[in-house]
Design a protein around this motif. Structure first.
Motif, short mmCIF file in Angstrom:
data_model
loop_
_atom_site.label_atom_id
_atom_site.label_comp_id
_atom_site.label_asym_id
_atom_site.label_seq_id
_atom_site.Cartn_x
_atom_site.Cartn_y
_atom_site.Cartn_z
N VAL A 29 0.85 -1.20 0.00
CA VAL A 29 0.00 0.00 0.00
C VAL A 29 0.88 1.24 0.00
CG1 VAL A 29 -1.81 1.26 1.22
CG2 VAL A 29 -1.77 -1.25 1.30
N PHE A 30 0.63 2.12 -0.97
CA PHE A 30 1.35 3.39 -1.06
C PHE A 30 0.39 4.52 -0.71
CE2 PHE A 30 3.76 0.52 -3.62
CZ PHE A 30 5.07 0.92 -3.48
N HIS A 31 0.94 5.58 -0.10
CA HIS A 31 0.11 6.74 0.23
C HIS A 31 0.98 7.97 0.39
CE1 HIS A 31 1.24 7.30 4.46
NE2 HIS A 31 1.38 5.98 4.48
N CYS A 32 0.34 9.09 0.40
CA CYS A 32 0.96 10.35 0.78
C CYS A 32 -0.13 11.10 1.56
CB CYS A 32 1.49 11.12 -0.43
SG CYS A 32 0.27 11.45 -1.73
N CYS A 42 4.44 6.60 -6.90
CA CYS A 42 5.30 5.54 -6.39
C CYS A 42 4.68 4.17 -6.60
CB CYS A 42 5.61 5.77 -4.92
SG CYS A 42 6.69 7.18 -4.63
N ALA A 43 3.38 4.07 -6.42
CA ALA A 43 2.69 2.80 -6.66
C ALA A 43 2.86 2.38 -8.12
CB ALA A 43 1.21 2.91 -6.30
N ALA A 44 2.75 3.33 -9.03
CA ALA A 44 2.91 3.03 -10.45
C ALA A 44 4.33 2.56 -10.75
CB ALA A 44 2.56 4.24 -11.31
N ALA A 62 0.73 -3.43 -6.28
CA ALA A 62 0.72 -2.11 -5.64
C ALA A 62 -0.71 -1.58 -5.61
CB ALA A 62 1.61 -1.14 -6.41
N VAL A 63 -1.09 -0.99 -4.49
CA VAL A 63 -2.38 -0.32 -4.37
C VAL A 63 -2.15 1.04 -3.71
CG1 VAL A 63 -3.72 -2.46 -4.26
CG2 VAL A 63 -2.97 -1.36 -2.15
N VAL A 64 -3.12 1.93 -3.87
CA VAL A 64 -3.03 3.28 -3.31
C VAL A 64 -4.11 3.44 -2.24
CG1 VAL A 64 -3.18 5.75 -3.82
CG2 VAL A 64 -2.12 4.19 -5.47
N LEU A 65 -3.73 3.97 -1.10
CA LEU A 65 -4.67 4.24 -0.02
C LEU A 65 -5.57 5.40 -0.44
CD1 LEU A 65 -5.57 3.68 2.92
CD2 LEU A 65 -3.85 5.35 3.63
N THR A 66 -6.83 5.10 -0.68
CA THR A 66 -7.78 6.11 -1.14
C THR A 66 -7.88 7.25 -0.12
OG1 THR A 66 -9.06 4.45 -2.31
CG2 THR A 66 -10.18 6.53 -1.85
N GLY A 67 -7.66 8.47 -0.59
CA GLY A 67 -7.74 9.63 0.29
C GLY A 67 -6.49 9.90 1.09
N TRP A 72 -7.37 8.37 6.17
CA TRP A 72 -7.20 7.29 7.15
C TRP A 72 -7.36 7.84 8.57
CZ3 TRP A 72 -6.49 2.04 7.02
CH2 TRP A 72 -6.13 1.44 8.22
N ILE A 73 -6.67 8.94 8.87
CA ILE A 73 -6.73 9.52 10.21
C ILE A 73 -8.15 10.00 10.54
CG2 ILE A 73 -5.92 11.46 11.64
CD1 ILE A 73 -3.92 9.11 11.34
N GLU A 74 -8.80 10.60 9.55
CA GLU A 74 -10.18 11.05 9.77
C GLU A 74 -11.09 9.88 10.13
OE1 GLU A 74 -13.56 12.83 6.91
OE2 GLU A 74 -11.71 14.02 6.98
N ARG A 75 -10.89 8.77 9.45
CA ARG A 75 -11.78 7.62 9.65
C ARG A 75 -11.34 6.71 10.81
NH1 ARG A 75 -14.32 3.59 5.15
NH2 ARG A 75 -15.64 2.49 6.60
#
Length: 86
Positions: A29-32, A42-44, A62-67, A72-75
């Protein structure tokens, strides 16, 4: 892939990661902050390196953390089972 030095070094890092750990994890899982730029890029790069190495998407993908981390922190920010407080 971009030819800028930063992008090149980032894509080379993705290539090295796939060589050393490509089959160790089924999903990476990739995120920013918001997953609008760096995370997806980066996931690409990682997925391209996996594909070029002949690693199937059933073995690793590879997957991207939506949002991004903001969503993530909000939820899940208050859930100690899912979020480590640093």
């Amino acid at each position: 892939r971009s030819s800028s030095p930063h992008s090149l070094s980032s894509s080379l890092a993705a290539d090295e990661l796939t060589r050393s750990r490509s089959r160790s994890y089924r999903t990476v899982v990739f995120h920013c902050q918001s997953s609008n730029g760096r995370g997806p890029r980066c996931a690409a790069w990682y997925q391209d390196a996996l594909d070029e190495s002949g690693v199937s998407r059933e073995e690793s993908k590879a997957v991207v953390l939506t949002g991004g981390i903001k969503a993530w922190i909000e939820r899940y920010g208050e859930d100690d089972q899912l979020t480590a407080r640093l």
